[in-house]
Design an enzyme around this catalytic site. Structure first.
Site, PDB file in Angstrom:
ATOM      1  N   ARG A  79       0.810  -1.222   0.000  1.00 52.02           N
ATOM      2  CA  ARG A  79       0.000   0.000   0.000  1.00 52.02           C
ATOM      3  C   ARG A  79       0.841   1.269   0.000  1.00 52.02           C
ATOM      4  NH1 ARG A  79      -2.467  -3.998   2.977  1.00 52.02           N
ATOM      5  NH2 ARG A  79      -4.680  -4.327   2.457  1.00 52.02           N
ATOM      6  N   HIS A 104      -0.884  -2.484  -4.496  1.00 48.98           N
ATOM      7  CA  HIS A 104      -0.273  -3.370  -5.497  1.00 48.98           C
ATOM      8  C   HIS A 104      -0.203  -2.755  -6.894  1.00 48.98           C
ATOM      9  CE1 HIS A 104       0.147  -6.350  -2.517  1.00 48.98           C
ATOM     10  NE2 HIS A 104      -1.039  -6.913  -2.600  1.00 48.98           N
ATOM     11  N   HIS A 182       2.389 -12.976  -5.564  1.00 49.79           N
ATOM     12  CA  HIS A 182       1.287 -13.027  -4.599  1.00 49.79           C
ATOM     13  C   HIS A 182       0.614 -14.409  -4.568  1.00 49.79           C
ATOM     14  CE1 HIS A 182      -1.887 -11.555  -2.033  1.00 49.79           C
ATOM     15  NE2 HIS A 182      -1.462 -10.302  -2.133  1.00 49.79           N
ATOM     16  N   ASP A 242      -2.442  -9.813   8.370  1.00 51.89           N
ATOM     17  CA  ASP A 242      -2.142  -9.099   7.129  1.00 51.89           C
ATOM     18  C   ASP A 242      -1.101  -8.052   7.491  1.00 51.89           C
ATOM     19  OD1 ASP A 242      -2.075  -8.119   4.583  1.00 51.89           O
ATOM     20  OD2 ASP A 242      -4.126  -7.348   4.546  1.00 51.89           O
ATOM     21  N   GLU A 298       4.536 -12.815   1.094  1.00 53.83           N
ATOM     22  CA  GLU A 298       4.999 -11.920   0.036  1.00 53.83           C
ATOM     23  C   GLU A 298       6.300 -11.245   0.448  1.00 53.83           C
ATOM     24  OE1 GLU A 298       1.543  -9.292  -0.843  1.00 53.83           O
ATOM     25  OE2 GLU A 298       0.578 -10.663   0.570  1.00 53.83           O
TER      26      GLU A 298
END
Length: 333
Positions: A79, A104, A182, A242, A298
């Site tokens: 982000r 992304h 991803h 996350d 990731e």
């Protein structure tokens, strides 16, 4: 290695699929979005299964792009707050696609582009290519990012069947770049069991970059000691993650290891990147995957680095070369 035409984008651009196989590992890669469509490896009993979330054909990816299944994401992975940054005193607005923020690479990022492809490398036995190089030119101003970016990602299998993804980029004007893959892992294969209900995870990271309610970093580097974020010793991973980890290194330089006790499969990840985003797929809507069906790991620079000078820099300037590599090694026990 073989190549086949699997369809076309809505704009009519042809899409190919490349299949690589070596030392018990078989992968399928789409030129659309650089998508890692499948990774097939054996379990402890020799039974082969696909261990990543994906779709049988191109239409599934065109319809379900939000979770970025298996995609190559960029020009900026993760982000950027307010979809804006200032670089060398010049303000830039990039495309917001998650509320006011850029996620992304924007609304039409690298995950939605068709890449050129060519075979690369040679196997250790010298008999032929061992990988595929995807490449494209991201023009100046694409999704608001400055600079013409020549970018490539090479997917290769080594003699032990490990998958290596190596990224490279050069620019003609200062810009920000951080790329990742991803893929969502479910090492149990197509057994319908959510990865977050049985997999064990180790991450060689003693700190995270905490986030606010908009999933943007606060700027702090917070220790994981005594918190649910501590995966420095392997333990079961559940839902609710996350977050970006600040990597410390680990045994033989491993950044992370994901293990499925039921099948005995494990994937060990090494990377040149300083961070790793753990996402447990909590927002899957059941079309077709339910919450926790796969776990994304990731490798990347930190989120919102363009607006956080204290974070490792993601600036790429003319004359410099962006290079990054991540290796996924598959074992059983």
């Amino acid at each position: 290695m073989n190549t086949e035409r699997v369809g076309a984008t809505p704009e009519g651009t042809p899409v190919d699929r490349w299949t690589l196989e070596r030392a018990g590992t078989r992968i399928r890669l789409l030129t659309y979005g650089g998508i890692l469509q499948s990774v097939e490896v054996p379990d402890r009993n020799g039974t082969v299964a696909d261990v990543v979330l994906g779709f049988p054909g191109l239409p599934g990816y065109l319809e379900h792009r939000g979770p970025y299944f298996g995609a190559l994401v960029g020009r900026y992975a993760n982000r950027i707050a307010g979809a804006a940054f200032t670089l060398d005193g010049v303000a830039h607005r990039v495309t917001p696609n998650e509320g006011p923020n850029c996620l992304h690479g924007g609304a039409y990022g690298f995950d939605r582009r068709v890449w050129d492809a060519e075979p690369v490398g040679a196997g250790e036995d010298g008999t032929g290519p061992s990988g595929v190089r995807l490449s494209r030119v991201s023009p100046d101003g694409e999704e608001g990012f400055p600079g013409r970016l020549e970018v490539s990602a090479s997917y290769t299998l080594d003699g032990d069947g490990a998958l290596r993804i190596a990224y490279r980029a050069v620019t003609d004007a200062p810009t920000h770049v951080t790329l990742t893959n991803h893929t969502y892992w479910n090492l149990g294969g197509a057994n319908g069991v959510p990865a977050t209900s049985g997999h064990e995870l180790r991450i060689a990271g003693g700190r995270i970059t905490p986030v606010d309610g908009s999933m943007l970093p606060t700027g702090e580097l917070a220790p994981v000691d005594g918190t649910r974020f501590d995966f420095r010793a392997s333990r079961p991973v559940g839902p609710g993650y996350d977050h970006n980890y600040v990597l410390d290194g680990g045994p033989e330089g491993a950044a992370a290891e994901l293990y499925d006790p039921a099948s005995g499969r494990a994937v060990t990840i090494t990377t040149t990147e300083p961070g790793l985003q753990l996402y447990t797929g909590d927002h899957f809507d059941g079309k077709p995957f339910g919450p926790g069906a796969g776990i994304a790991l990731e490798t990347q620079h930190f989120p919102d680095s363009p607006n956080r000078p204290a974070f490792p820099s993601t600036v790429l300037r003319p004359g410099e070369v962006y290079e990054s590599a991540t290796v996924y090694r598959f074992t059983t026990r």
